[in-house]
Structure formats: C-alpha cells, structure tokens
Design an enzyme around this catalytic site. Sequence first.
Site, PDB file in Angstrom:
ATOM      1  N   ASN A  45      -8.305   1.519  -1.715  1.00 29.00           N
ATOM      2  CA  ASN A  45      -6.891   1.277  -1.390  1.00 29.00           C
ATOM      3  C   ASN A  45      -6.645   1.619   0.091  1.00 29.00           C
ATOM      4  OD1 ASN A  45      -4.117   1.981  -0.920  1.00 29.00           O
ATOM      5  ND2 ASN A  45      -3.759   1.959  -3.121  1.00 29.00           N
TER       6      ASN A  45
ATOM      7  N   LYS B  78      -3.746   4.209   0.904  1.00 27.72           N
ATOM      8  CA  LYS B  78      -4.191   5.562   0.584  1.00 27.72           C
ATOM      9  C   LYS B  78      -5.163   6.078   1.647  1.00 27.72           C
ATOM     10  CE  LYS B  78      -5.123   6.194  -4.070  1.00 27.72           C
ATOM     11  NZ  LYS B  78      -6.016   6.197  -5.257  1.00 27.72           N
TER      12      LYS B  78
ATOM     13  N   ASP C 147      -6.587  10.076  -7.653  1.00 22.60           N
ATOM     14  CA  ASP C 147      -5.955   9.166  -8.604  1.00 22.60           C
ATOM     15  C   ASP C 147      -4.486   9.527  -8.629  1.00 22.60           C
ATOM     16  OD1 ASP C 147      -6.602   6.923 -10.505  1.00 22.60           O
ATOM     17  OD2 ASP C 147      -5.289   8.165 -11.731  1.00 22.60           O
ATOM     18  N   SER C 148      -3.665   8.530  -8.398  1.00 18.80           N
ATOM     19  CA  SER C 148      -2.251   8.839  -8.202  1.00 18.80           C
ATOM     20  C   SER C 148      -1.388   7.795  -8.888  1.00 18.80           C
ATOM     21  CB  SER C 148      -1.951   8.914  -6.698  1.00 18.80           C
ATOM     22  OG  SER C 148      -2.568   7.843  -6.017  1.00 18.80           O
TER      23      SER C 148
ATOM     24  N   ASP D  33       6.486   3.054  -2.538  1.00 19.26           N
ATOM     25  CA  ASP D  33       7.284   3.808  -1.551  1.00 19.26           C
ATOM     26  C   ASP D  33       8.695   3.251  -1.349  1.00 19.26           C
ATOM     27  OD1 ASP D  33       5.627   5.981  -0.843  1.00 19.26           O
ATOM     28  OD2 ASP D  33       4.429   4.726   0.481  1.00 19.26           O
TER      29      ASP D  33
ATOM     30  N   ARG E  49       0.133  13.504  -2.069  1.00 17.31           N
ATOM     31  CA  ARG E  49      -1.208  13.404  -1.465  1.00 17.31           C
ATOM     32  C   ARG E  49      -1.386  14.460  -0.384  1.00 17.31           C
ATOM     33  NH1 ARG E  49      -0.868   8.564  -1.029  1.00 17.31           N
ATOM     34  NH2 ARG E  49      -1.840   8.227  -3.044  1.00 17.31           N
TER      35      ARG E  49
HETATM   36  P1  ITT Z   1      -8.401   3.445  -5.722  1.00 20.93           P
HETATM   37  O1  ITT Z   1      -8.522   3.713  -7.203  1.00 20.93           O
HETATM   38  O2  ITT Z   1      -9.473   2.570  -5.194  1.00 20.93           O
HETATM   39  O3  ITT Z   1      -8.225   4.699  -4.931  1.00 20.93           O
HETATM   40  P2  ITT Z   1      -5.863   2.303  -6.503  1.00 20.93           P
HETATM   41  O4  ITT Z   1      -4.741   1.655  -5.772  1.00 20.93           O
HETATM   42  O5  ITT Z   1      -6.395   1.608  -7.730  1.00 20.93           O
HETATM   43  O6  ITT Z   1      -7.037   2.597  -5.466  1.00 20.93           O
HETATM   44  P3  ITT Z   1      -4.933   4.461  -8.155  1.00 20.93           P
HETATM   45  O7  ITT Z   1      -5.663   3.976  -9.357  1.00 20.93           O
HETATM   46  O8  ITT Z   1      -4.951   5.921  -7.854  1.00 20.93           O
HETATM   47  O9  ITT Z   1      -5.442   3.769  -6.839  1.00 20.93           O
HETATM   48  O10 ITT Z   1      -3.437   3.952  -8.278  1.00 20.93           O
HETATM   49  C1  ITT Z   1      -2.488   4.469  -7.445  1.00 20.93           C
HETATM   50  C2  ITT Z   1      -1.285   3.564  -7.449  1.00 20.93           C
HETATM   51  O11 ITT Z   1      -0.110   4.393  -7.504  1.00 20.93           O
HETATM   52  C3  ITT Z   1      -1.202   2.814  -6.137  1.00 20.93           C
HETATM   53  O12 ITT Z   1      -1.835   1.565  -6.243  1.00 20.93           O
HETATM   54  C4  ITT Z   1       0.296   2.733  -5.921  1.00 20.93           C
HETATM   55  O13 ITT Z   1       0.826   1.687  -6.671  1.00 20.93           O
HETATM   56  C5  ITT Z   1       0.808   4.033  -6.537  1.00 20.93           C
HETATM   57  N1  ITT Z   1       0.901   5.104  -5.516  1.00 20.93           N
HETATM   58  C6  ITT Z   1       0.136   6.219  -5.437  1.00 20.93           C
HETATM   59  N2  ITT Z   1       0.463   6.952  -4.365  1.00 20.93           N
HETATM   60  C7  ITT Z   1       1.454   6.292  -3.753  1.00 20.93           C
HETATM   61  C8  ITT Z   1       2.203   6.524  -2.584  1.00 20.93           C
HETATM   62  O14 ITT Z   1       1.958   7.574  -1.802  1.00 20.93           O
HETATM   63  N3  ITT Z   1       3.132   5.641  -2.247  1.00 20.93           N
HETATM   64  C9  ITT Z   1       3.366   4.550  -3.000  1.00 20.93           C
HETATM   65  N4  ITT Z   1       2.691   4.237  -4.115  1.00 20.93           N
HETATM   66  C10 ITT Z   1       1.748   5.101  -4.500  1.00 20.93           C
END
Ligand code: ITT
Length: 195
Positions: free
Chosen positions: A10, A13, A71-72, A155, A181
């Site tokens: 991502n 991120k 993971d967020s 966001d 984060r």
């Molecule tokens: P990776 O697993 O490759 O790291 P991903 O996007 O699939 O990438 P996640 O499974 O952790 O990551 O999903 C996190 C989602 O949550 C992310 O795609 C956003 O939609 C949301 N998210 C997490 N942190 C955020 C932030 O700081 N601001 C906005 N949205 C956020």
Amino acid sequence: MKELIIATTNNGKMKEMRTLLAPLNIEVKSILDEFKENIEIEENGKTFKENALIKAQTIADKTGKVTLADDSGLVIDALDGRPGVESARFLGHDTSYIIKNNHILELMKDKENRSARFVCAIAIVIPNQEPILFEETFEGEIAKEILGENGFGYDPIFYFPPLEKTSAEMSMEEKNQYSHRAKAVKKAIDIIKEL
Ligand code: ITT
C-alpha cells in the site's frame, strides 16, 4: 541493523512509514523494493493482529530479514465495527475510495452515534525469535461529508474533533502526530533500536 522490510504493497501506508521510521536512520524497503514485484498474501486472520502477523511472517520467511507489517482499518461503532479487518476489501479491493467513502456516508446517514477509530496493529518478526505484536488507535468520528485531499483510503471521512478537520485535511506532520500508525510505529522504533 541496517535494513527493515515493511510487508506492505500500500503506497499511502508506505509513504507514512518512511517518514515515521526516518529517525531510525536505516534502509526501509517495501515488498516492491525488495522483490521488484507485488507478493499476494492471503489475509485470512480474524483480527488486525492476526493479519499483521501473517504478513510479517510470510515476508520474513521469504527474506530471512527483520520484517514489520501493519494491518489497519476503520472501525465504526454504529456499523458493528465494520469495515474493520475488511477495510481494504470493503466493496471490493479495487473499488475506488470515492465509492467506498460515499457508501459509508450513506450507511451512516441516520446514525446518531458517529464514533469511529482507525486501528493499527503492528507485527515485528525477527528470524528465530518470538514475534512481537501490538495495536494502537486513532479515535474520531465519521464526518457528514467527504473533505480533504491528503492521506489515503478513508481519511476524507474520518473527522478528528481536536483539530476540527478530517484526517485528509491534516498535513502529513499533523496526521503523524496523532494517528494510529504514528503511535504504533513509535513503539516499533523503541523495539527496533534495541536490536
Ligand atoms: P497491505 O496489506 O499491503 O499493507 P492494504 O491496503 O491491504 O495493504 P490493510 O489490509 O492493512 O492494508 O488494510 C488497511 C486499509 O484500511 C487501507 O486499505 C485503508 O482502506 C484503511 N486504512 C488504514 N489506515 C488508514 C489511514 O491512515 N487512513 C485511511 N485509511 C486507512
């Protein structure tokens, strides 16, 4: 320690991670930097921590290097915690965030309780050691409209009352002061410094 692998694909991120991890003064590499291609990892855990561990362990096993994964997601109380661990996959992984965010605003239209939080679980896997896992939150509310162009993902609909802005209206410096984060990465820095 000279380098740290971040098990993410991502870009939003990763951009925050690079800024947050700068004080460590070590090389920070994403999956794309390390492998020159994306590695698909099935995130089938039920919790943020389980998924963070799946990602960090998979990449640490492939590289033999210290790996950190985040993971967020966005947890909305009035929607029973949705989208939660499904945040990236909500309405489909490749669906635009304009559609995802508008859909959430629609689901939240008549809801009085707008409390929500971003959650960030971090897993650090050091080869041949027990994995380290922890979680932090960023407490706020679901906004009434889409506002702001900074950041990524949800966001533009996440309103942070202390600054009277959505997290997409915050500068990177502001978001990195208060976010889930930022708080989790500060903990990670203290641990990694000791390695
Ligand atoms: P990776 O697993 O490759 O790291 P991903 O996007 O699939 O990438 P996640 O499974 O952790 O990551 O999903 C996190 C989602 O949550 C992310 O795609 C956003 O939609 C949301 N998210 C997490 N942190 C955020 C932030 O700081 N601001 C906005 N949205 C956020």
